[in-house]
Design an enzyme around this catalytic site. Structure first.
Site, PDB file in Angstrom:
ATOM      1  N   GLN A 127       0.848  -1.197   0.000  1.00 43.19           N
ATOM      2  CA  GLN A 127       0.000   0.000   0.000  1.00 43.19           C
ATOM      3  C   GLN A 127       0.882   1.245   0.000  1.00 43.19           C
ATOM      4  O   GLN A 127       1.649   1.482   0.946  1.00 43.19           O
ATOM      5  CB  GLN A 127      -0.934   0.052   1.208  1.00 43.19           C
ATOM      6  CG  GLN A 127      -1.941   1.204   1.007  1.00 43.19           C
ATOM      7  CD  GLN A 127      -2.802   1.525   2.203  1.00 43.19           C
ATOM      8  OE1 GLN A 127      -2.287   1.746   3.296  1.00 43.19           O
ATOM      9  NE2 GLN A 127      -4.103   1.577   2.002  1.00 43.19           N
ATOM     10  N   TYR A 134      -5.381  11.028   3.767  1.00 42.00           N
ATOM     11  CA  TYR A 134      -3.994  11.255   3.361  1.00 42.00           C
ATOM     12  C   TYR A 134      -3.943  11.974   2.010  1.00 42.00           C
ATOM     13  O   TYR A 134      -4.972  12.435   1.519  1.00 42.00           O
ATOM     14  CB  TYR A 134      -3.221   9.931   3.395  1.00 42.00           C
ATOM     15  CG  TYR A 134      -3.237   9.367   4.805  1.00 42.00           C
ATOM     16  CD1 TYR A 134      -2.632  10.067   5.846  1.00 42.00           C
ATOM     17  CD2 TYR A 134      -3.924   8.199   5.112  1.00 42.00           C
ATOM     18  CE1 TYR A 134      -2.692   9.609   7.159  1.00 42.00           C
ATOM     19  CE2 TYR A 134      -3.987   7.728   6.430  1.00 42.00           C
ATOM     20  CZ  TYR A 134      -3.371   8.444   7.440  1.00 42.00           C
ATOM     21  OH  TYR A 134      -3.439   7.998   8.735  1.00 42.00           O
ATOM     22  N   ARG A 189      -7.618   2.457  -3.104  1.00 42.44           N
ATOM     23  CA  ARG A 189      -8.511   2.459  -1.930  1.00 42.44           C
ATOM     24  C   ARG A 189      -9.170   3.829  -1.737  1.00 42.44           C
ATOM     25  O   ARG A 189      -8.488   4.856  -1.801  1.00 42.44           O
ATOM     26  CB  ARG A 189      -7.713   2.113  -0.668  1.00 42.44           C
ATOM     27  CG  ARG A 189      -8.609   1.887   0.538  1.00 42.44           C
ATOM     28  CD  ARG A 189      -7.851   1.380   1.749  1.00 42.44           C
ATOM     29  NE  ARG A 189      -8.696   0.449   2.480  1.00 42.44           N
ATOM     30  CZ  ARG A 189      -8.688   0.275   3.799  1.00 42.44           C
ATOM     31  NH1 ARG A 189      -7.852   0.955   4.553  1.00 42.44           N
ATOM     32  NH2 ARG A 189      -9.501  -0.576   4.377  1.00 42.44           N
ATOM     33  N   GLY A 223      -9.364  -6.184   9.089  1.00 38.84           N
ATOM     34  CA  GLY A 223      -8.239  -5.479   9.685  1.00 38.84           C
ATOM     35  C   GLY A 223      -7.881  -6.050  11.042  1.00 38.84           C
ATOM     36  O   GLY A 223      -7.049  -6.956  11.163  1.00 38.84           O
ATOM     37  N   ARG A 224      -8.543  -5.524  12.082  1.00 42.96           N
ATOM     38  CA  ARG A 224      -8.168  -5.895  13.448  1.00 42.96           C
ATOM     39  C   ARG A 224      -8.255  -7.397  13.713  1.00 42.96           C
ATOM     40  O   ARG A 224      -7.466  -7.942  14.487  1.00 42.96           O
ATOM     41  CB  ARG A 224      -9.033  -5.109  14.441  1.00 42.96           C
ATOM     42  CG  ARG A 224      -8.630  -3.628  14.489  1.00 42.96           C
ATOM     43  CD  ARG A 224      -9.720  -2.771  15.071  1.00 42.96           C
ATOM     44  NE  ARG A 224     -10.857  -2.661  14.165  1.00 42.96           N
ATOM     45  CZ  ARG A 224     -12.014  -2.081  14.493  1.00 42.96           C
ATOM     46  NH1 ARG A 224     -12.174  -1.576  15.687  1.00 42.96           N
ATOM     47  NH2 ARG A 224     -12.986  -2.013  13.604  1.00 42.96           N
TER      48      ARG A 224
HETATM   49  C1  FMN Z   1      -3.665  -0.485  13.727  1.00 48.02           C
HETATM   50  C2  FMN Z   1      -4.355  -0.012  12.477  1.00 48.02           C
HETATM   51  C3  FMN Z   1      -3.608   0.579  11.471  1.00 48.02           C
HETATM   52  C4  FMN Z   1      -4.222   0.980  10.263  1.00 48.02           C
HETATM   53  N1  FMN Z   1      -3.438   1.483   9.254  1.00 48.02           N
HETATM   54  C5  FMN Z   1      -3.982   1.674   8.022  1.00 48.02           C
HETATM   55  C6  FMN Z   1      -3.144   1.970   6.904  1.00 48.02           C
HETATM   56  O1  FMN Z   1      -1.912   2.047   6.982  1.00 48.02           O
HETATM   57  N2  FMN Z   1      -3.753   2.155   5.704  1.00 48.02           N
HETATM   58  C7  FMN Z   1      -5.118   2.055   5.550  1.00 48.02           C
HETATM   59  O2  FMN Z   1      -5.619   2.218   4.440  1.00 48.02           O
HETATM   60  N3  FMN Z   1      -5.923   1.763   6.603  1.00 48.02           N
HETATM   61  C8  FMN Z   1      -5.395   1.541   7.821  1.00 48.02           C
HETATM   62  N4  FMN Z   1      -6.193   1.156   8.867  1.00 48.02           N
HETATM   63  C9  FMN Z   1      -7.630   0.927   8.641  1.00 48.02           C
HETATM   64  C10 FMN Z   1      -7.893  -0.557   8.362  1.00 48.02           C
HETATM   65  O3  FMN Z   1      -7.356  -0.929   7.092  1.00 48.02           O
HETATM   66  C11 FMN Z   1      -9.419  -0.861   8.363  1.00 48.02           C
HETATM   67  O4  FMN Z   1     -10.038  -0.054   7.398  1.00 48.02           O
HETATM   68  C12 FMN Z   1     -10.053  -0.616   9.716  1.00 48.02           C
HETATM   69  O5  FMN Z   1      -9.305  -1.237  10.743  1.00 48.02           O
HETATM   70  C13 FMN Z   1     -11.501  -1.171   9.762  1.00 48.02           C
HETATM   71  O6  FMN Z   1     -11.528  -2.545   9.475  1.00 48.02           O
HETATM   72  P1  FMN Z   1     -11.695  -3.670  10.632  1.00 48.02           P
HETATM   73  O7  FMN Z   1     -13.031  -3.416  11.283  1.00 48.02           O
HETATM   74  O8  FMN Z   1     -11.678  -4.957   9.883  1.00 48.02           O
HETATM   75  O9  FMN Z   1     -10.556  -3.521  11.581  1.00 48.02           O
HETATM   76  C14 FMN Z   1      -5.620   0.801  10.088  1.00 48.02           C
HETATM   77  C15 FMN Z   1      -6.363   0.232  11.135  1.00 48.02           C
HETATM   78  C16 FMN Z   1      -5.755  -0.193  12.299  1.00 48.02           C
HETATM   79  C17 FMN Z   1      -6.596  -0.858  13.368  1.00 48.02           C
END
Ligand code: FMN
Length: 365
Positions: free
Chosen positions: A99, A180, A227, A316-317
């Site tokens: 990414q 961003y 994205r 994600g999480r």
């Molecule tokens: C620790 C953390 C770091 C993240 N860093 C990014 C990132 O670098 N780029 C991005 O597009 N989204 C980032 N996100 C957003 C996640 O990609 C995702 O959209 C968000 O966690 C919701 O999805 P989930 O409910 O499955 O966790 C981050 C989320 C978390 C929790």
């Protein structure tokens, strides 16, 4: 068996399942010059059972770094270091895309070796703070990019994409979401320009579309994803005029569709109807990070693959806390809980020490 576990090809990227890992910044690239280390390689290797891993945000240039210890793809050393990650994931049969994240106005000079002032479409400072080597600091005021610098920044994305391929990545994802740089060009409160990079629909979408076009020209559109997060207020974005949001994103999505990219990655913001609209505009693979409120994306959301809302789901999480997430989803759990205090920085705790289910692939490795 659920369609989630059936293969799918995104452009030239062959996924063995439709369960992908969302991009997540972890601020643990502790190698010299913003390089990844064997710890990072182990983290991604453990998660190689994903149909596709989207890496943490990677800065395409020095000034594009807005957080501590995030990795880059702008030096030869960084490219070399990433090879340990891509080869570890490929050895396990996984797929991994880089990414590319330029944080724009979200940053601080103390986060770059050259003490660089953050740059943005317009000199509009964001509220909020960042952690730096000298402690917690307010986000710095950015300076407005000149037209020449905008062209150079597009070139930085292109070079980073080339580097990603050299480092063995299966493709790149352009980060147009979460407030961003690319998103800052799209949103009216962060882009106040009156030249060809702002103002009209064409103006505000020009930067994102040109980055995508030039990157696709360099490495092939079939290896490029994009994205978006329409309406997401993260990092001080104000996309509150619903009609304006619809028009800007329709224009953007149509423009991206013309480029024949491998996939569109939609981070949904409450409006399922808008997701259906985006899907109808998008001719190829739709990767969806569904809106789930406070809960992380979990097993319930697999229904969105069955009912055709999306082609691929990103977690994600849950992936952060469950290195063998697909195996767990296949049997309905149990699932480890993520520990938010260990999301960013720190060591292997909360990073590579989440256990796999006994007997699953990630437990063996
Ligand atoms: C620790 C953390 C770091 C993240 N860093 C990014 C990132 O670098 N780029 C991005 O597009 N989204 C980032 N996100 C957003 C996640 O990609 C995702 O959209 C968000 O966690 C919701 O999805 P989930 O409910 O499955 O966790 C981050 C989320 C978390 C929790």
């Amino acid at each position: 068996m659920s369609i989630a576990f059936e293969p799918l090809t995104l452009g030239s990227i062959e996924l063995h399942s439709r369960i992908a890992m969302s991009p997540m910044t972890r601020s643990r690239a502790y190698g010299p010059g913003a390089t990844v280390t064997s710890l990072n390689a182990e983290y991604y290797r453990q998660r190689a059972s994903a149909g596709m891993i989207v890496t943490e945000g990677i800065q395409p240039s020095e000034v594009g770094q807005g957080y501590p210890d995030t990795p880059g793809l702008h030096t030869v050393e960084q490219v070399e270091a990433w090879k340990s990650v891509t080869s570890a994931v490929h050895a396990e049969g996984g797929r991994i895309v880089a990414q590319l994240m330029h944080t724009g106005r979200i940053g601080h000079p103390l986060l770059t070796p050259g003490r660089l002032q953050p740059v943005a479409p317009s000199a509009v400072r964001a509220e909020g703070y960042v952690h730096t080597s000298e402690g917690k600091k307010d986000l710095a005021a950015p300076r407005e990019l000149s037209e020449e610098e905008i062209e150079q920044t597009i070139g930085d994305f292109v070079r980073a994409a080339r580097h990603a391929v050299d480092a063995g990545f299966d493709g790149v994802e352009l980060h147009g979401a979460n407030g961003y740089l690319i998103h800052q060009f799209l949103a009216p409160n962060t882009n106040r320009r009156q030249d060809r990079w702002g103002g009209s629909l064409e103006g505000r979408t020009r930067f994102g579309l040109l980055v995508a076009r030039e990157v696709a020209g360099e490495i092939g559109a079939d290896r490029v994803g994009f994205r978006i997060s329409p309406g997401n207020p993260l990092n001080g974005i104000e996309e509150t005029d619903v009609e304006d949001v619809r028009r800007v994103y329709e224009h953007l999505v149509r423009g991206l569709a013309d480029l024949d990219l491998a996939y569109l990655h939609l981070l949904e913001d409450r409006q399922r109807a808008f997701t259906h609209q985006v899907r109808s505009l998008w001719p190829s693979t739709l990767v969806l990070n569904p809106f789930t409120g406070a809960e992380p994306t979990g097993p319930k959301q697999l229904a969105l693959l069955e009912d055709g809302t999306a082609d691929v789901l990103t977690f994600g999480r849950m992936f952060l806390a469950n290195p063998d997430l697909p195996a767990r989803l296949a049997v309905g759990g149990p699932f480890n809980e993520p520990h938010p205090t260990r999301f960013y920085s720190g060591d292997e705790r909360g990073y590579t020490d989440y256990p796999a289910l006994a007997g699953s692939a990630a437990a063996v490795g």
